[in-house]
Design a protein around this motif. Structure first.
Motif, PDB file in Angstrom:
ATOM      1  N   SER A 135       5.943   3.650   4.550  1.00 60.05           N
ATOM      2  CA  SER A 135       5.074   3.454   5.716  1.00 60.05           C
ATOM      3  C   SER A 135       5.616   4.276   6.884  1.00 60.05           C
ATOM      4  CB  SER A 135       5.031   1.966   6.106  1.00 60.05           C
ATOM      5  OG  SER A 135       6.310   1.533   6.525  1.00 60.05           O
ATOM      6  N   ASP A 186      -2.439  -2.539   3.417  1.00 61.58           N
ATOM      7  CA  ASP A 186      -3.804  -2.512   2.882  1.00 61.58           C
ATOM      8  C   ASP A 186      -3.696  -2.709   1.362  1.00 61.58           C
ATOM      9  OD1 ASP A 186      -6.478  -2.264   2.567  1.00 61.58           O
ATOM     10  OD2 ASP A 186      -6.591  -0.119   2.985  1.00 61.58           O
ATOM     11  N   ASP A 225       0.829  -1.214   0.000  1.00 63.20           N
ATOM     12  CA  ASP A 225       0.000   0.000   0.000  1.00 63.20           C
ATOM     13  C   ASP A 225       0.863   1.263   0.000  1.00 63.20           C
ATOM     14  OD1 ASP A 225       0.979  -0.378   2.520  1.00 63.20           O
ATOM     15  OD2 ASP A 225      -0.928  -0.158   3.577  1.00 63.20           O
ATOM     16  N   GLY A 228       1.172   6.884   6.929  1.00 65.13           N
ATOM     17  CA  GLY A 228       0.278   6.667   8.073  1.00 65.13           C
ATOM     18  C   GLY A 228       0.309   7.832   9.054  1.00 65.13           C
ATOM     19  N   GLY A 250      -2.874  -1.176   7.013  1.00 67.79           N
ATOM     20  CA  GLY A 250      -2.591   0.217   6.694  1.00 67.79           C
ATOM     21  C   GLY A 250      -1.103   0.467   6.560  1.00 67.79           C
TER      22      GLY A 250
END
Length: 205
Positions: free
Chosen positions: A181, A124, A33, A199, A95
């Motif tokens: 991330s 995700d 993701d 995030g 996520g």
């Protein structure tokens, strides 16, 4: 090999090829993701060493993460986490977060850092979660050996041209991202933000 996989409905035949490749000690590049990642089966020592060679790092010093399907196997690879931390993980995942936790004895020695920690990630992204689900254990994951992510590295065909000779399969799941991330260290008294990425740290703490 550049292998196209539909992001929403991965083709079972192509998925089977990816799983067989990983179980045979293969190395793949696949979508998450965030950015495209380099990975292998965490149980395949030779594959881990190959990934480390591609990254030009010592496996023990590298910052590899474990890609998990969900939190059901968390206790296999991380020592028990307290309730507030577990709540935060449940809120954040799947996520764009990587959580650094204390490693359990099941983490392969080759992948343990000197601090005895492990990075856990549940992206995700349907393709990489499907791969992990069918493989039956986590993927070891790390970023591609690229100094600066520019737009061209969101294109799986460009990634294949640059790294295809070093890996067995580049999984083409459509355009990737350019941001990483968010990394959160959960081994101390309170969660600590190590790297700010996509995030939102404040939204989950």
């Amino acid at each position: 090999m550049l292998l196209q996989v539909h992001p929403d409905n991965p083709n079972p035949r192509n998925m089977k090829m990816i799983i067989e490749c990983l179980k045979d000690g293969g190395v793949i590049i696949y979508p998450t993701d965030t950015v495209y990642a380099l990975g292998c089966d965490i149980t395949q020592h030779k594959a881990i060493e190959r990934v480390a060679r591609i990254k030009q790092v010592d496996p023990k010093k590298a910052q590899f993460s474990f890609i998990c399907y969900d939190l059901s196997h968390l206790s296999d690879y991380a020592k028990s986490v307290d309730t507030p931390i577990f709540r935060m993980l449940k809120k954040a995942l799947p996520g764009p977060f990587t959580f650094i936790l204390n490693a359990s004895k099941q983490v392969p020695k080759l992948l343990k850092t000197k601090k005895d920690t492990v990075g856990i990630r549940v992206p995700d992204n349907n393709i990489c979660r499907s791969i992990v689900h069918e493989l039956g254990n986590p993927l070891m994951s790390t970023t591609l050996p690229i100094d600066v992510y520019v737009e061209e590295y969101t294109d799986p065909e460009v990634i294949y041209e640059k790294f295809g000779s070093q890996v067995d399969i580049v999984v083409d799941g459509g355009p990737g991202g350019m941001s990483f991330s968010t990394v959160i260290d959960c081994t101390g008294e309170a969660p600590e933000l190590i790297r700010e990425g996509i995030g939102d740290f404040d939204a989950i703490t």
